[in-house]
Every structure is written in C-alpha cells, then in structure tokens.
Design a protein around this motif. Structure first.
Motif, mmCIF file in Angstrom:
data_model
loop_
_atom_site.group_PDB
_atom_site.id
_atom_site.type_symbol
_atom_site.label_atom_id
_atom_site.label_comp_id
_atom_site.label_asym_id
_atom_site.label_seq_id
_atom_site.Cartn_x
_atom_site.Cartn_y
_atom_site.Cartn_z
ATOM 1 N N ARG A 1 27.066 -63.232 -53.797
ATOM 2 C CA ARG A 1 28.561 -63.340 -53.574
ATOM 3 C C ARG A 1 28.562 -64.436 -52.940
ATOM 4 N N LEU A 2 28.748 -65.294 -52.413
ATOM 5 C CA LEU A 2 29.269 -66.316 -51.282
ATOM 6 C C LEU A 2 30.584 -66.100 -51.553
ATOM 7 N N PHE A 3 30.983 -66.026 -50.418
ATOM 8 C CA PHE A 3 32.404 -65.959 -49.859
ATOM 9 C C PHE A 3 32.817 -66.925 -48.859
ATOM 10 N N ASN A 4 34.125 -67.939 -48.916
ATOM 11 C CA ASN A 4 34.226 -68.926 -48.116
ATOM 12 C C ASN A 4 35.770 -68.717 -47.526
ATOM 13 N N ASP A 5 35.785 -69.462 -46.759
ATOM 14 C CA ASP A 5 37.400 -69.227 -46.360
ATOM 15 C C ASP A 5 38.552 -68.679 -46.846
ATOM 16 N N GLU A 6 38.501 -69.714 -48.407
ATOM 17 C CA GLU A 6 40.465 -69.015 -49.060
ATOM 18 C C GLU A 6 39.951 -68.034 -49.592
ATOM 19 N N ASP A 7 38.443 -67.001 -49.636
ATOM 20 C CA ASP A 7 38.271 -65.960 -49.883
ATOM 21 C C ASP A 7 38.734 -65.016 -48.878
ATOM 22 N N VAL A 8 38.567 -64.897 -47.794
ATOM 23 C CA VAL A 8 39.447 -64.263 -46.341
ATOM 24 C C VAL A 8 40.267 -64.430 -46.700
ATOM 25 N N SER A 9 41.215 -65.479 -46.640
ATOM 26 C CA SER A 9 42.957 -65.532 -46.635
ATOM 27 C C SER A 9 43.110 -64.978 -47.833
ATOM 28 N N LYS A 10 43.149 -64.595 -48.989
ATOM 29 C CA LYS A 10 42.937 -64.330 -50.029
ATOM 30 C C LYS A 10 42.879 -62.735 -50.437
ATOM 31 N N GLY A 11 42.334 -61.719 -49.360
ATOM 32 C CA GLY A 11 41.869 -60.165 -48.809
ATOM 33 C C GLY A 11 40.440 -60.332 -49.962
ATOM 34 N N LYS A 12 40.086 -61.005 -50.333
ATOM 35 C CA LYS A 12 38.824 -60.935 -51.220
ATOM 36 C C LYS A 12 37.777 -60.600 -50.363
ATOM 37 N N PHE A 13 37.648 -61.128 -49.032
ATOM 38 C CA PHE A 13 36.502 -60.762 -48.265
ATOM 39 C C PHE A 13 36.998 -60.748 -46.232
ATOM 40 N N ASP A 14 36.433 -59.391 -46.361
ATOM 41 C CA ASP A 14 36.676 -58.988 -44.460
ATOM 42 C C ASP A 14 35.958 -59.133 -44.267
ATOM 43 N N GLN A 15 36.062 -60.565 -43.073
ATOM 44 C CA GLN A 15 34.183 -61.012 -42.632
ATOM 45 C C GLN A 15 33.999 -60.188 -41.426
ATOM 46 N N LEU A 16 34.645 -59.821 -40.407
ATOM 47 C CA LEU A 16 34.755 -58.294 -39.586
ATOM 48 C C LEU A 16 34.039 -56.907 -40.422
ATOM 49 N N ALA A 17 34.561 -56.279 -41.516
ATOM 50 C CA ALA A 17 34.291 -55.335 -41.831
ATOM 51 C C ALA A 17 33.226 -55.179 -43.017
ATOM 52 N N ILE A 18 33.116 -56.575 -43.113
ATOM 53 C CA ILE A 18 31.679 -56.534 -44.634
ATOM 54 C C ILE A 18 32.973 -55.732 -45.690
ATOM 55 N N VAL A 19 33.682 -56.358 -45.844
ATOM 56 C CA VAL A 19 34.108 -55.537 -47.327
ATOM 57 C C VAL A 19 34.431 -56.484 -47.781
ATOM 58 N N GLU A 20 34.121 -56.505 -49.300
ATOM 59 C CA GLU A 20 34.411 -57.051 -50.390
ATOM 60 C C GLU A 20 35.376 -56.397 -51.539
ATOM 61 N N SER A 21 36.452 -56.889 -52.152
ATOM 62 C CA SER A 21 37.472 -56.613 -52.735
ATOM 63 C C SER A 21 37.980 -57.422 -53.878
ATOM 64 N N SER A 22 37.695 -56.261 -55.156
ATOM 65 C CA SER A 22 38.267 -57.531 -55.935
ATOM 66 C C SER A 22 38.907 -56.620 -57.504
ATOM 67 N N PRO A 23 39.313 -56.090 -57.792
ATOM 68 C CA PRO A 23 39.941 -55.963 -58.946
ATOM 69 C C PRO A 23 39.443 -55.424 -60.243
ATOM 70 N N MET A 24 38.892 -54.479 -60.614
ATOM 71 C CA MET A 24 38.239 -53.464 -61.530
ATOM 72 C C MET A 24 37.809 -53.855 -62.648
ATOM 73 N N SER A 25 38.616 -54.498 -63.292
ATOM 74 C CA SER A 25 39.165 -55.325 -64.520
ATOM 75 C C SER A 25 37.890 -56.787 -64.351
ATOM 76 N N ASP A 26 37.729 -57.352 -63.643
ATOM 77 C CA ASP A 26 36.756 -57.967 -62.950
ATOM 78 C C ASP A 26 35.154 -57.794 -63.431
ATOM 79 N N TYR A 27 35.160 -56.229 -63.765
ATOM 80 C CA TYR A 27 34.356 -55.514 -63.679
ATOM 81 C C TYR A 27 33.931 -55.065 -65.349
ATOM 82 N N LEU A 28 35.480 -54.633 -65.737
ATOM 83 C CA LEU A 28 35.410 -53.320 -66.552
ATOM 84 C C LEU A 28 36.510 -53.707 -67.594
ATOM 85 N N GLU A 29 35.537 -54.285 -68.967
ATOM 86 C CA GLU A 29 37.293 -55.168 -69.967
ATOM 87 C C GLU A 29 38.264 -53.828 -69.438
ATOM 88 N N ASN A 30 39.227 -53.977 -70.384
ATOM 89 C CA ASN A 30 40.354 -53.417 -70.421
ATOM 90 C C ASN A 30 40.849 -52.505 -69.031
#
Length: 93
Positions: free
Chosen positions: A3-32
């Motif tokens: 995954r390539l992240f950008n400044d928008e992802d950082v502002s939305k909380g999808k990626f923390d570039q200081l801690a190197i942490v990705e965050s996403s809802p589990m629904s991105d990976y599992l149906e229902n």
C-alpha cells in the motif's frame, strides 16, 4: 499487497507515518465484518527489530529481504516491505 499512502491518508487516520501504523476497518478485508472493528498493523524498520531482539537476548546473524513465499538470502530492497531476520538466543553463563 503493498500500500502506498499519501498526506490525505495521514489526515484521515489511515496511516500514522511517525509510528508506521496502518489502520483500516475490518470490512476492507472480510465480508459482513462490522465497520466498527478496526485492524491496526504496526510496521518496524530493521534497526528496531535488531534492537528488540537484542534486548530479548538474541544475537542477530543476518537480515535479508523477502516477499511472502519467496524467502531467499538476498539484500534488502527499497521496493519490498518484508524482511527475514536470522537470529539465535544467546547463552547466559
């Protein structure tokens, strides 16, 4: 999947570039899966892994680059996000 992240992802909380942490809802990976369940994945750089292993009593013998299913003794590469650490537990005398 890389995954390539950008400044928008950082502002939305999808990626923390200081801690190197990705965050996403589990629904991105599992149906229902409920959108209220989030997956947080922490990345580490090689020097952090070496330090953690050292304080746990391990001696790092080598670090190689890799991709899941393709573990060869090759140098780390900038376009890869996985690495393999070979270490052994140090004996206490």
């Amino acid at each position: 999947m890389i995954r390539l992240f950008n400044d928008e992802d950082v502002s939305k909380g999808k990626f923390d570039q200081l801690a190197i942490v990705e965050s996403s809802p589990m629904s991105d990976y599992l149906e229902n899966a409920p959108d209220s369940i989030f997956l947080r994945e922490k990345g580490f750089i090689a020097s952090e892994l070496v330090y953690m292993l050292k304080i746990a009593g391990f001696l790092v013998e080598n670090i190689w680059g890799g991709t899941a299913g393709s573990w060869n003794r090759k140098p780390l590469r900038m376009d890869k996000i996985e690495l393999m650490v070979v270490s052994k537990k140090e004996r206490k005398c």
